[in-house]
Design a protein around this motif. Structure first.
Motif, mmCIF file in Angstrom:
data_model
loop_
_atom_site.group_PDB
_atom_site.id
_atom_site.type_symbol
_atom_site.label_atom_id
_atom_site.label_comp_id
_atom_site.label_asym_id
_atom_site.label_seq_id
_atom_site.Cartn_x
_atom_site.Cartn_y
_atom_site.Cartn_z
ATOM 1 N N UNK A 1 0.825 -1.202 0.000
ATOM 2 C CA UNK A 1 0.000 0.000 0.000
ATOM 3 C C UNK A 1 0.865 1.260 0.000
ATOM 4 N N UNK A 2 1.977 1.240 0.736
ATOM 5 C CA UNK A 2 2.842 2.424 0.732
ATOM 6 C C UNK A 2 3.475 2.611 -0.646
ATOM 7 N N UNK A 3 3.877 1.508 -1.284
ATOM 8 C CA UNK A 3 4.416 1.614 -2.643
ATOM 9 C C UNK A 3 3.385 2.206 -3.593
ATOM 10 N N UNK A 4 2.122 1.825 -3.398
ATOM 11 C CA UNK A 4 1.054 2.367 -4.246
ATOM 12 C C UNK A 4 0.933 3.875 -4.065
ATOM 13 N N UNK A 5 1.184 4.354 -2.848
ATOM 14 C CA UNK A 5 1.146 5.802 -2.584
ATOM 15 C C UNK A 5 2.323 6.494 -3.254
ATOM 16 N N UNK A 6 3.521 5.938 -3.081
ATOM 17 C CA UNK A 6 4.738 6.610 -3.535
ATOM 18 C C UNK A 6 4.929 6.566 -5.048
ATOM 19 N N UNK A 7 4.156 5.750 -5.755
ATOM 20 C CA UNK A 7 4.265 5.734 -7.220
ATOM 21 C C UNK A 7 3.690 7.002 -7.844
ATOM 22 N N UNK B 1 -2.149 13.821 -4.681
ATOM 23 C CA UNK B 1 -2.554 12.422 -4.851
ATOM 24 C C UNK B 1 -2.015 11.559 -3.719
ATOM 25 N N UNK B 2 -0.780 11.786 -3.310
ATOM 26 C CA UNK B 2 -0.221 11.003 -2.210
ATOM 27 C C UNK B 2 -1.021 11.213 -0.925
ATOM 28 N N UNK B 3 -1.353 12.465 -0.653
ATOM 29 C CA UNK B 3 -2.128 12.768 0.551
ATOM 30 C C UNK B 3 -3.489 12.087 0.510
ATOM 31 N N UNK C 1 6.196 13.479 10.747
ATOM 32 C CA UNK C 1 6.180 12.046 10.468
ATOM 33 C C UNK C 1 5.385 11.741 9.206
ATOM 34 N N UNK C 2 4.272 12.418 9.029
ATOM 35 C CA UNK C 2 3.454 12.214 7.837
ATOM 36 C C UNK C 2 4.224 12.614 6.582
ATOM 37 N N UNK C 3 4.936 13.739 6.651
ATOM 38 C CA UNK C 3 5.736 14.189 5.507
ATOM 39 C C UNK C 3 6.811 13.175 5.171
ATOM 40 N N UNK C 4 7.464 12.638 6.190
ATOM 41 C CA UNK C 4 8.514 11.647 5.956
ATOM 42 C C UNK C 4 7.932 10.366 5.377
ATOM 43 N N UNK C 5 6.779 9.933 5.905
ATOM 44 C CA UNK C 5 6.147 8.706 5.405
ATOM 45 C C UNK C 5 5.750 8.847 3.937
ATOM 46 N N UNK C 6 5.274 10.031 3.566
ATOM 47 C CA UNK C 6 4.847 10.268 2.178
ATOM 48 C C UNK C 6 6.006 10.715 1.288
ATOM 49 N N UNK C 7 7.195 10.875 1.890
ATOM 50 C CA UNK C 7 8.393 11.319 1.158
ATOM 51 C C UNK C 7 8.157 12.662 0.466
ATOM 52 N N UNK C 8 7.654 13.622 1.246
ATOM 53 C CA UNK C 8 7.386 14.962 0.728
ATOM 54 C C UNK C 8 7.956 15.992 1.697
ATOM 55 N N UNK C 9 8.013 17.240 1.251
ATOM 56 C CA UNK C 9 8.491 18.336 2.078
ATOM 57 C C UNK C 9 7.445 18.709 3.128
ATOM 58 N N UNK C 10 7.897 18.985 4.338
ATOM 59 C CA UNK C 10 6.984 19.271 5.451
ATOM 60 C C UNK C 10 6.147 20.523 5.193
ATOM 61 N N UNK C 11 6.775 21.597 4.743
ATOM 62 C CA UNK C 11 6.029 22.830 4.500
ATOM 63 C C UNK C 11 5.079 22.677 3.315
#
Length: 231
Positions: free
Chosen positions: A145-151, A157-159, A183-193
């Motif tokens: 499921x995480x791979x499906x998000x990060x694709x 879309x990731x959010x 933590x959410x930003x890191x999990x989604x591999x995105x910038x926090x701001x």
């Protein structure tokens, strides 16, 4: 010890054992360890041969990238087991680091107690192996499921994919997630701001509402039951 005996059966892996087995055979062969916040439980390339039951606190499983960024793979809360996906591998070598996100207490015992006959009652040991297989299967699906998000390249879309997965998992449109914003930003591999900005836009557009780590999806319908669930 009494508190430990009440906590261990909360885990799917250990609930199959009788109180007598836990008290006289398993607990005496294990140990309880306390970790302060930000302490490392094990490092990448460490050999992990202990089953570690998280009794209190919170644990992060992270990858440290070559550019210095931290990739949050998972956040574990009680009664999760830390490193369960490692103890049954051939090498038992960890590719990630386990860190105490808060002051945490863990109970550890050798995986050999489950994998090798002779110490624990055989019917209970085999039942635990069955639970181990189920737990590993669920962990594998969570990775999918995480791979499906990060694709997806789009931050929005990731959010939305992540939040709709959480809604489907909990069967409600209003739910809390186990992540802070960082933590959410890191999990989604995105910038926090960038994450905070996009969440604000989604709120302004009436797509969702939130307060801290509690979210409500406003333009989403839960799927019909089809005999499956998101682990």
């Amino acid at each position: 010890m009494d508190n430990l005996l009440s906590l261990l059966p909360r885990t799917d892996l250990l609930k199959v054992f009788s109180p007598h087995t836990l008290d006289t055979l398993l607990c005496p062969r294990g140990s309880v360890e306390a970790y302060p916040k930000d302490a490392t439980i094990f490092y990448p390339q460490d050999k992990v041969s202990q089953v570690r039951v998280l009794l209190s606190g919170k644990v992060h499983l992270v990858y440290f990238m070559s550019d210095g960024k931290v990739d949050l793979r998972s956040t574990l809360t009680p009664p999760s087991i830390v490193g369960l996906d490692l103890v049954c591998t051939r090498t038992q070598i960890s590719p990630y680091q386990a860190m105490a996100a808060d002051q945490s207490t863990l109970f550890s015992f050798p995986i050999s107690l489950l994998l090798e006959p002779g110490v624990l009652p055989e019917p209970e040991r085999l039942a635990a192996l069955h639970q181990l297989l189920i737990s590993l299967s669920h962990m594998n699906m969570q990775k999918e499921y995480r791979l499906a998000i990060l694709t997806h390249n789009s931050l929005r879309e990731r959010i939305l994919i992540y939040l709709t997965m959480q809604a489907a998992r909990r069967h409600t449109l209003s739910f809390s997630i186990p992540f802070s914003r960082d933590e959410m930003a890191s999990f989604l591999s995105v910038n926090r701001s960038a994450l905070s900005h996009e969440l604000s836009l989604l709120r302004q557009e009436g797509v969702l509402d939130f307060h801290k780590n509690h979210f409500t999806l406003l333009q989403y319908q839960l799927p019909q039951e089809h005999g499956f669930s998101i682990p």
